[in-house]
Motif scaffolding. Structure first.
Motif, PDB file in Angstrom:
ATOM      1  N   GLY A  54       0.582  -1.226   0.008  1.00  0.00           N
ATOM      2  CA  GLY A  54      -0.005  -0.170   0.143  1.00  0.00           C
ATOM      3  C   GLY A  54       0.684   1.317   0.094  1.00  0.00           C
ATOM      4  N   VAL A  55       2.019   1.159  -0.028  1.00  0.00           N
ATOM      5  CA  VAL A  55       2.647   2.244   0.122  1.00  0.00           C
ATOM      6  C   VAL A  55       2.805   3.469  -0.702  1.00  0.00           C
ATOM      7  CG1 VAL A  55       4.820   1.532  -1.394  1.00  0.00           C
ATOM      8  CG2 VAL A  55       5.290   3.296   0.598  1.00  0.00           C
ATOM      9  N   VAL A  56       2.319   3.279  -2.061  1.00  0.00           N
ATOM     10  CA  VAL A  56       2.239   4.412  -2.827  1.00  0.00           C
ATOM     11  C   VAL A  56       0.855   5.066  -2.534  1.00  0.00           C
ATOM     12  CG1 VAL A  56       1.840   5.060  -5.390  1.00  0.00           C
ATOM     13  CG2 VAL A  56       3.452   3.385  -5.032  1.00  0.00           C
ATOM     14  N   GLY A  57      -0.183   4.337  -2.511  1.00  0.00           N
ATOM     15  CA  GLY A  57      -1.447   4.921  -2.422  1.00  0.00           C
ATOM     16  C   GLY A  57      -1.526   5.542  -0.837  1.00  0.00           C
ATOM     17  N   LEU A  58      -0.979   4.968  -0.087  1.00  0.00           N
ATOM     18  CA  LEU A  58      -1.016   5.686   1.600  1.00  0.00           C
ATOM     19  C   LEU A  58       0.008   6.765   1.369  1.00  0.00           C
ATOM     20  CD1 LEU A  58      -0.541   2.348   3.463  1.00  0.00           C
ATOM     21  CD2 LEU A  58      -2.572   3.508   3.095  1.00  0.00           C
ATOM     22  N   THR A  59       1.010   6.790   0.933  1.00  0.00           N
ATOM     23  CA  THR A  59       1.526   8.211   0.599  1.00  0.00           C
ATOM     24  C   THR A  59       0.595   9.410  -0.103  1.00  0.00           C
ATOM     25  OG1 THR A  59       3.627   7.025   0.339  1.00  0.00           O
ATOM     26  CG2 THR A  59       3.764   9.270  -0.261  1.00  0.00           C
ATOM     27  N   MET A  60      -0.153   8.898  -1.057  1.00  0.00           N
ATOM     28  CA  MET A  60      -0.878  10.023  -1.397  1.00  0.00           C
ATOM     29  C   MET A  60      -1.991  10.401  -0.683  1.00  0.00           C
ATOM     30  SD  MET A  60      -0.946   8.477  -5.562  1.00  0.00           S
ATOM     31  CE  MET A  60      -1.849   9.860  -6.001  1.00  0.00           C
ATOM     32  N   LEU A  61      -2.597   9.432   0.015  1.00  0.00           N
ATOM     33  CA  LEU A  61      -3.747   9.612   0.978  1.00  0.00           C
ATOM     34  C   LEU A  61      -3.438  10.724   2.158  1.00  0.00           C
ATOM     35  CD1 LEU A  61      -5.549   6.196   1.309  1.00  0.00           C
ATOM     36  CD2 LEU A  61      -6.223   8.138   0.204  1.00  0.00           C
ATOM     37  N   MET A  69      -8.753   6.354  -2.217  1.00  0.00           N
ATOM     38  CA  MET A  69      -7.755   5.144  -3.035  1.00  0.00           C
ATOM     39  C   MET A  69      -8.294   3.779  -3.067  1.00  0.00           C
ATOM     40  SD  MET A  69      -4.788   4.849  -4.437  1.00  0.00           S
ATOM     41  CE  MET A  69      -4.288   6.542  -4.222  1.00  0.00           C
ATOM     42  N   THR A  70      -8.234   3.190  -4.171  1.00  0.00           N
ATOM     43  CA  THR A  70      -8.519   1.758  -4.317  1.00  0.00           C
ATOM     44  C   THR A  70      -7.133   1.044  -4.761  1.00  0.00           C
ATOM     45  OG1 THR A  70     -10.645   2.138  -5.187  1.00  0.00           O
ATOM     46  CG2 THR A  70      -9.715   0.099  -5.562  1.00  0.00           C
ATOM     47  N   GLY A  90      -4.478   5.452  10.363  1.00  0.00           N
ATOM     48  CA  GLY A  90      -5.878   6.074  10.415  1.00  0.00           C
ATOM     49  C   GLY A  90      -6.464   6.492   8.904  1.00  0.00           C
ATOM     50  N   LEU A  91      -6.230   5.468   7.992  1.00  0.00           N
ATOM     51  CA  LEU A  91      -6.516   5.781   6.778  1.00  0.00           C
ATOM     52  C   LEU A  91      -7.650   4.795   6.066  1.00  0.00           C
ATOM     53  CD1 LEU A  91      -3.353   6.873   5.271  1.00  0.00           C
ATOM     54  CD2 LEU A  91      -4.962   8.407   5.795  1.00  0.00           C
ATOM     55  N   ALA A  92      -8.171   3.895   6.977  1.00  0.00           N
ATOM     56  CA  ALA A  92      -8.983   2.798   6.640  1.00  0.00           C
ATOM     57  C   ALA A  92     -10.062   3.187   5.899  1.00  0.00           C
ATOM     58  CB  ALA A  92      -9.315   2.060   7.866  1.00  0.00           C
ATOM     59  N   SER A  93     -10.838   4.339   6.149  1.00  0.00           N
ATOM     60  CA  SER A  93     -11.976   4.839   5.619  1.00  0.00           C
ATOM     61  C   SER A  93     -11.801   5.385   4.268  1.00  0.00           C
ATOM     62  CB  SER A  93     -12.489   5.920   6.509  1.00  0.00           C
ATOM     63  OG  SER A  93     -11.750   7.063   6.597  1.00  0.00           O
TER      64      SER A  93
END
Length: 254
Positions: A54-61, A69-70, A90-93
């Motif tokens: 998840g590193v790319v998407g989580l960085t953007m979030l 993000m999907t 804290g990004l699960a939502s």
């Protein structure tokens, strides 16, 4: 229970502390550079093809509180890790994971042309290029055994909105192949940035932004040199850290 204090601590140390299952491919600087290159501020919906942990998407979030993000991932163990990491930050939502092969994206249930941007750090070693890894999980992440470049580009074209962006990182020596695949699937190359390990060495990686049904015209950004010095004094350059501050967790010699 994940408390606000634990979430704050996880964000402070990010990307250190991300859960990466034993035997799977560990994310590298490529992923952080891709997230920085793609940017997050102007987007509301995004898809990460081959999300891994998840590193790319989580960085953007983390960089855009209004982004959703999907993450698309073939390996269940990695998708579970991505969900775990999203929860700890804290990004699960705002993070949704889908277990599917990019080659079967049309049957995944994800709506066509639903993303403002699609990002991907795809496997880019050909099956006959080099020695395969000890585990199947690592081999899938590094080699085009389960998903070819064409499959990733085709999936990106299916998912991204008209005039939306597709960003990826790929070996410079295969740039012609990447540009051809994008053009074939209505993704017009618009922006390039070449990555060099050192100033006197040839580029090894290239960052690309393409736009769906975009107009012709491409911008080549200044190159990014990652390291300076030799031997024990080798360290990330000031330019590399300024471009992507998350790299500082690997800033040797500082």
């Amino acid at each position: 229970m994940i408390t606000d204090e634990k979430i704050a601590q996880a964000r402070q140390y990010f990307p250190r502390g991300l859960f990466q299952p034993e035997g799977t491919f560990k994310f590298s600087m490529d992923a952080l550079l891709l997230a920085r290159f793609a940017g997050a501020a102007k987007y509301r919906t995004a898809v990460d093809l081959g999300t891994g942990c998840g590193v790319v998407g989580l960085t953007m979030l983390l960089e855009n509180t209004r982004l959703s993000m999907t993450g698309i991932e073939l390996q269940e163990i990695l998708l579970e890790a991505a969900h775990q990491n999203a929860a700890h930050l804290g990004l699960a939502s705002r993070f949704t994971g889908t277990l599917t092969d990019v080659a079967a994206i049309r049957d995944s249930g994800i709506t066509a042309e639903s993303a403002d941007i699609v990002v991907s750090n795809p496997p880019y070693r050909k099956p006959n290029q080099g020695r395969h890894s000890a585990t199947q999980e690592r081999t899938c992440a590094l080699f085009e055994t389960e998903g070819s470049l064409k499959a990733f580009v085709q999936a990106a074209s299916f998912l991204v909105k008209n005039k939306g962006s597709f960003c990826c990182i790929f070996p410079s020596e295969r740039l012609e192949e990447l540009l051809s695949a994008c053009t074939m699937h209505k993704l017009t190359p618009k922006r390039l940035k070449f990555i060099h390990s050192k100033a006197d060495q040839k580029s090894t990686l290239v960052l690309l932004e393409a736009r769906k049904n975009g107009n012709c015209g491409i911008v080549v950004e200044p190159p990014l040199v990652m390291y300076s010095g030799t031997g024990d004094k080798t360290a990330l350059t000031d330019g590399a850290i300024a471009y992507c501050p998350y790299l500082e967790c690997n800033a040797r010699g500082r």
